[in-house]
Design a protein around this motif. Sequence first.
Motif, PDB file in Angstrom:
ATOM      1  N   GLN A  44     -25.362 -19.928 -26.971  1.00  0.00           N
ATOM      2  CA  GLN A  44     -26.842 -19.331 -27.462  1.00  0.00           C
ATOM      3  C   GLN A  44     -27.791 -19.127 -26.501  1.00  0.00           C
ATOM      4  O   GLN A  44     -29.080 -19.471 -26.949  1.00  0.00           O
ATOM      5  N   GLY A  45     -27.763 -19.141 -25.305  1.00  0.00           N
ATOM      6  CA  GLY A  45     -28.914 -18.921 -24.251  1.00  0.00           C
ATOM      7  C   GLY A  45     -28.975 -20.286 -23.832  1.00  0.00           C
ATOM      8  O   GLY A  45     -28.552 -21.133 -23.999  1.00  0.00           O
ATOM      9  N   PRO A  46     -30.212 -20.311 -22.783  1.00  0.00           N
ATOM     10  CA  PRO A  46     -30.515 -21.446 -21.927  1.00  0.00           C
ATOM     11  C   PRO A  46     -30.756 -22.612 -22.908  1.00  0.00           C
ATOM     12  O   PRO A  46     -31.374 -22.414 -23.981  1.00  0.00           O
ATOM     13  N   VAL A  54     -35.329 -13.373 -30.106  1.00  0.00           N
ATOM     14  CA  VAL A  54     -35.821 -14.236 -28.857  1.00  0.00           C
ATOM     15  C   VAL A  54     -34.725 -14.376 -27.620  1.00  0.00           C
ATOM     16  O   VAL A  54     -34.933 -14.210 -26.609  1.00  0.00           O
ATOM     17  N   ILE A  55     -33.360 -14.546 -27.983  1.00  0.00           N
ATOM     18  CA  ILE A  55     -32.248 -14.885 -27.060  1.00  0.00           C
ATOM     19  C   ILE A  55     -32.186 -13.404 -26.233  1.00  0.00           C
ATOM     20  O   ILE A  55     -32.022 -13.393 -25.091  1.00  0.00           O
ATOM     21  N   PHE A  56     -32.353 -12.425 -27.047  1.00  0.00           N
ATOM     22  CA  PHE A  56     -32.152 -10.997 -26.430  1.00  0.00           C
ATOM     23  C   PHE A  56     -33.350 -10.814 -25.295  1.00  0.00           C
ATOM     24  O   PHE A  56     -33.154 -10.281 -24.381  1.00  0.00           O
ATOM     25  N   PHE A  57     -34.642 -11.170 -25.781  1.00  0.00           N
ATOM     26  CA  PHE A  57     -35.756 -11.065 -24.892  1.00  0.00           C
ATOM     27  C   PHE A  57     -35.763 -11.837 -23.630  1.00  0.00           C
ATOM     28  O   PHE A  57     -35.987 -11.360 -22.685  1.00  0.00           O
ATOM     29  N   SER A  61     -23.906 -16.416 -18.043  1.00  0.00           N
ATOM     30  CA  SER A  61     -22.559 -16.721 -17.678  1.00  0.00           C
ATOM     31  C   SER A  61     -21.684 -17.415 -18.834  1.00  0.00           C
ATOM     32  O   SER A  61     -20.517 -17.240 -18.898  1.00  0.00           O
ATOM     33  N   ARG A  62     -22.165 -18.061 -19.842  1.00  0.00           N
ATOM     34  CA  ARG A  62     -21.469 -18.724 -20.739  1.00  0.00           C
ATOM     35  C   ARG A  62     -21.893 -18.370 -22.150  1.00  0.00           C
ATOM     36  O   ARG A  62     -21.370 -18.805 -22.918  1.00  0.00           O
ATOM     37  N   SER A  63     -22.610 -17.300 -22.041  1.00  0.00           N
ATOM     38  CA  SER A  63     -22.999 -16.720 -23.710  1.00  0.00           C
ATOM     39  C   SER A  63     -21.894 -16.142 -24.293  1.00  0.00           C
ATOM     40  O   SER A  63     -21.000 -15.262 -23.933  1.00  0.00           O
ATOM     41  N   GLU A  64     -21.468 -16.585 -25.641  1.00  0.00           N
ATOM     42  CA  GLU A  64     -20.682 -16.051 -26.496  1.00  0.00           C
ATOM     43  C   GLU A  64     -21.517 -14.768 -27.245  1.00  0.00           C
ATOM     44  O   GLU A  64     -20.699 -13.889 -27.696  1.00  0.00           O
ATOM     45  N   MET A  65     -22.624 -14.710 -26.727  1.00  0.00           N
ATOM     46  CA  MET A  65     -23.554 -13.479 -27.586  1.00  0.00           C
ATOM     47  C   MET A  65     -23.868 -12.352 -26.694  1.00  0.00           C
ATOM     48  O   MET A  65     -24.121 -11.216 -27.035  1.00  0.00           O
ATOM     49  N   LYS A  66     -23.556 -12.483 -25.483  1.00  0.00           N
ATOM     50  CA  LYS A  66     -23.630 -11.502 -24.360  1.00  0.00           C
ATOM     51  C   LYS A  66     -23.279 -10.129 -24.938  1.00  0.00           C
ATOM     52  O   LYS A  66     -24.128  -9.109 -24.924  1.00  0.00           O
ATOM     53  N   GLN A  67     -22.056  -9.823 -25.155  1.00  0.00           N
ATOM     54  CA  GLN A  67     -21.327  -8.582 -25.529  1.00  0.00           C
ATOM     55  C   GLN A  67     -21.874  -8.072 -26.956  1.00  0.00           C
ATOM     56  O   GLN A  67     -22.203  -6.906 -26.855  1.00  0.00           O
TER      57      GLN A  67
END
Length: 194
Positions: A63-65, A132-135, A152-158
């Motif tokens: 879920q982000g950094p 916030v994560i998108f931003f 690289s490991r984001s489950e939310m990316k797509q």
Amino acid sequence: MPISINDLYEKIDRAIIFLSENDWMDKWKIQKGVFYFLWLDSINNKYAFRDIANKMQIEPNRQGPYSESIGSEVGILIREGYLESSDINSKILPVKSTQKGKDSFLQHLKSNERFCLSQIRDILEKLESDEVIFFVYFNPYIPDDVKSYFLSRSEMKQSLISQKESYIKKLLSKEIIDESTADKMRDNIVKIQQ
């Protein structure tokens, strides 16, 4: 010039207390806010952000950094009475600065830190955690190598990419970004998809 680990932790403590000064802030927003602050601070003070990320163990997360070190620091600040939590067992761990925290840390904020953190807090208070994560992920001003590492490991990316127009509209409507930045975000997302 590199920053010492003690100075870095003091800077992070000030950031956490400032970001949660006005209202309850969940741990995901705290993490992204501190990440964004450290990146901006590294530019302002001319030290390598990668060194900071390594020292604080900021790593790609679903879920982000995310940094266990920053998460642990929040726990320490709660135990020592600088922060309070409305639900210590919650997965999102909402926290707010106590008067003790404000008195102990905010007087040590430098004017440039205060300005930067006030801008970040304004963003965090206006946005939901996923916004916030998108931003952070698609911010066109964060270097591509930093973004790609954290994506690289984001489950939310797509999911974020597929809903990019919805997120961009929200950021525009909340006056977080302007049309020029929105276009840069779109271009960034196209590059990431290739």
